[in-house]
Write a protein that holds these residues in place. Structure first.
Motif, mmCIF file in Angstrom:
data_model
loop_
_atom_site.group_PDB
_atom_site.id
_atom_site.type_symbol
_atom_site.label_atom_id
_atom_site.label_comp_id
_atom_site.label_asym_id
_atom_site.label_seq_id
_atom_site.Cartn_x
_atom_site.Cartn_y
_atom_site.Cartn_z
ATOM 1 N N UNK A 193 0.827 -1.191 0.000
ATOM 2 C CA UNK A 193 0.000 0.000 0.000
ATOM 3 C C UNK A 193 0.870 1.254 0.000
ATOM 4 N N UNK A 194 0.362 2.326 -0.613
ATOM 5 C CA UNK A 194 1.073 3.589 -0.596
ATOM 6 C C UNK A 194 2.492 3.446 -1.106
ATOM 7 N N UNK A 195 3.448 3.720 -0.209
ATOM 8 C CA UNK A 195 4.851 3.597 -0.575
ATOM 9 C C UNK A 195 5.247 2.198 -0.993
ATOM 10 N N UNK A 196 4.492 1.184 -0.557
ATOM 11 C CA UNK A 196 4.770 -0.180 -0.996
ATOM 12 C C UNK A 196 4.566 -0.332 -2.495
ATOM 13 N N UNK A 197 3.469 0.229 -3.012
ATOM 14 C CA UNK A 197 3.250 0.213 -4.456
ATOM 15 C C UNK A 197 4.262 1.101 -5.159
ATOM 16 N N UNK A 198 4.605 2.233 -4.551
ATOM 17 C CA UNK A 198 5.596 3.122 -5.162
ATOM 18 C C UNK A 198 6.964 2.444 -5.254
ATOM 19 N N UNK A 199 7.323 1.689 -4.226
ATOM 20 C CA UNK A 199 8.581 0.946 -4.277
ATOM 21 C C UNK A 199 8.551 -0.066 -5.412
ATOM 22 N N UNK A 201 -1.680 -7.374 -2.660
ATOM 23 C CA UNK A 201 -2.648 -6.317 -2.953
ATOM 24 C C UNK A 201 -1.886 -5.017 -3.125
ATOM 25 N N UNK A 202 -2.288 -4.241 -4.124
ATOM 26 C CA UNK A 202 -1.619 -2.987 -4.448
ATOM 27 C C UNK A 202 -2.612 -1.840 -4.328
ATOM 28 N N UNK A 203 -2.158 -0.700 -3.804
ATOM 29 C CA UNK A 203 -3.046 0.460 -3.690
ATOM 30 C C UNK A 203 -2.237 1.701 -3.358
ATOM 31 N N UNK A 204 -2.769 2.839 -3.769
ATOM 32 C CA UNK A 204 -2.331 4.128 -3.265
ATOM 33 C C UNK A 204 -3.360 4.544 -2.221
ATOM 34 N N UNK A 205 -3.008 4.480 -0.947
ATOM 35 C CA UNK A 205 -3.948 4.815 0.117
ATOM 36 C C UNK A 205 -3.868 6.291 0.530
ATOM 37 N N UNK A 206 -3.008 7.050 -0.114
ATOM 38 C CA UNK A 206 -2.823 8.447 0.258
ATOM 39 C C UNK A 206 -4.107 9.276 0.222
ATOM 40 N N UNK A 207 -5.046 9.044 -0.740
ATOM 41 C CA UNK A 207 -6.268 9.849 -0.744
ATOM 42 C C UNK A 207 -7.050 9.770 0.573
ATOM 43 N N UNK A 208 -6.927 8.647 1.281
ATOM 44 C CA UNK A 208 -7.660 8.477 2.538
ATOM 45 C C UNK A 208 -7.162 9.417 3.630
ATOM 46 N N UNK A 220 3.032 10.958 -4.115
ATOM 47 C CA UNK A 220 3.941 11.852 -4.834
ATOM 48 C C UNK A 220 4.828 11.162 -5.845
ATOM 49 N N UNK A 221 5.485 10.074 -5.450
ATOM 50 C CA UNK A 221 6.318 9.335 -6.392
ATOM 51 C C UNK A 221 5.441 8.585 -7.388
ATOM 52 N N UNK A 222 4.313 8.072 -6.915
ATOM 53 C CA UNK A 222 3.431 7.285 -7.771
ATOM 54 C C UNK A 222 2.867 8.069 -8.936
ATOM 55 N N UNK A 223 2.500 9.338 -8.710
ATOM 56 C CA UNK A 223 1.923 10.112 -9.806
ATOM 57 C C UNK A 223 2.981 10.519 -10.816
ATOM 58 N N UNK A 224 4.247 10.525 -10.391
ATOM 59 C CA UNK A 224 5.334 10.817 -11.323
ATOM 60 C C UNK A 224 5.708 9.573 -12.119
ATOM 61 N N UNK A 225 5.844 8.436 -11.434
ATOM 62 C CA UNK A 225 6.321 7.226 -12.094
ATOM 63 C C UNK A 225 5.195 6.375 -12.681
ATOM 64 N N UNK A 226 4.023 6.418 -12.068
ATOM 65 C CA UNK A 226 2.930 5.565 -12.504
ATOM 66 C C UNK A 226 2.586 5.649 -13.984
ATOM 67 N N UNK A 248 0.626 3.499 -17.310
ATOM 68 C CA UNK A 248 -0.244 4.362 -18.092
ATOM 69 C C UNK A 248 -1.054 5.312 -17.225
ATOM 70 N N UNK A 249 -1.598 6.338 -17.848
ATOM 71 C CA UNK A 249 -2.316 7.370 -17.105
ATOM 72 C C UNK A 249 -3.641 6.877 -16.542
ATOM 73 N N UNK A 250 -4.351 6.035 -17.278
ATOM 74 C CA UNK A 250 -5.662 5.602 -16.800
ATOM 75 C C UNK A 250 -5.547 4.795 -15.511
ATOM 76 N N UNK A 251 -4.651 3.820 -15.475
ATOM 77 C CA UNK A 251 -4.481 3.026 -14.264
ATOM 78 C C UNK A 251 -3.959 3.890 -13.120
ATOM 79 N N UNK A 252 -3.059 4.821 -13.421
ATOM 80 C CA UNK A 252 -2.539 5.704 -12.372
ATOM 81 C C UNK A 252 -3.660 6.559 -11.795
ATOM 82 N N UNK A 253 -4.501 7.102 -12.652
ATOM 83 C CA UNK A 253 -5.629 7.902 -12.167
ATOM 84 C C UNK A 253 -6.583 7.048 -11.342
#
Length: 260
Positions: free
Chosen positions: A117-123, A137-144, A150-156, A161-166
């Motif tokens: 989760x979060x940084x885990x997916x970013x790593x 399981x993968x997730x960006x939990x930051x919205x919660x 921050x790293x995820x929106x740059x690298x994702x 691709x943009x759709x999965x990142x969004x």
């Protein structure tokens, strides 16, 4: 030589292969300041003959216990107190740690066991190849908690691709290993019990290849990967100072304290 590690353990499951195991299972391998510092120090030292790192030709990162990593340590967030003069340097340390994985001289394989989760997916996004157990399981939990990954929106966008990142960065939803494979985050999914052996097998295969060719290929593929970080640092630092973030962190810690 790298200082003694407190957030990781090192092992050599095969000649030329370094296994880094995140070692805070009681905190689901949550990432704190020591975690980010140690990861960068290890990554920066690999491939340097003077540190003995020249013997390492591939790296595996995995987690102890039932999680790869649940992401940033929520207690660390509270300690930053929304002060931009604290959050900006912290965010730079975060990005530099993940970027150190990308610029490491040798390939880095993520063996994702359980929650990422979060940084885990970013790593995972920062690693060169990602293998996942079926229970991952993968997730960006930051919205919660009123933040963005921050790293995820740059690298994702470059990885999945943009759709999965969004989809992940805006919703906070999690996806299983098979969906992560379809999204391009994961290259192979294995039964949980064979995940690590499969990762070692792949790392050993990479380690057997001519090292200069492997290093050149990684360096070329990962060229220009530092773009967008400065803008993300500033945007995320501002989010740390919002009432929404402070209230969400407070509610999370109160819920945890009450057993909720």
């Amino acid at each position: 030589m790298t200082a003694e590690l407190t957030r990781f353990t090192r092992s050599e499951p095969h000649p030329g292969v370094l296994q880094l195991t995140m070692s805070r299972p009681e905190k689901l391998n949550a990432m704190d300041q020591a975690w980010f510092r140690e990861l960068r120090e290890v990554m920066d030292g690999l491939g340097e003959e003077g540190d003995g790192g020249g013997a390492v030709r591939a790296v595996i990162i995995t987690g102890a216990g039932r999680a790869f990593s649940a992401g940033g340590d929520i207690d660390m967030f509270a300690g930053l107190d929304g002060d931009v003069h604290r959050t900006r340097p912290h965010l730079r340390r975060v990005y530099e740690a993940f970027h150190a994985v990308e610029r490491c001289a040798v390939p880095v394989i993520a063996a994702v066991n359980g929650l990422a989760y979060g940084g885990g997916t970013e790593l995972a996004l920062a690693c060169d190849v990602v293998l996942a157990g079926q229970s991952a399981r993968f997730a960006f939990k930051e919205p919660a908690v009123g933040l963005m990954p921050g790293f995820g929106v740059v690298r994702g966008p470059a990885v999945m691709g943009r759709h999965w990142t969004r989809y992940l960065a805006l919703s906070g939803r999690d996806i299983d290993a098979e969906r992560a494979e379809r999204a391009g985050v994961v290259q192979e999914v294995h039964p949980d019990e064979s995940l690590l052996s499969e990762a070692v097998s792949l790392a050993a295969e990479i380690a057997s290849r001519p090292s200069l060719a492997v290093r050149c290929a990684k360096a070329f593929i990962n060229r220009d990967t530092d773009g967008g970080f400065n803008e993300s640092v500033e945007a995320t630092a501002l989010l740390f100072g919002t009432d929404e973030h402070r209230d969400a962190v407070k509610a999370f810690r109160e819920s945890r304290a009450s057993g909720g």
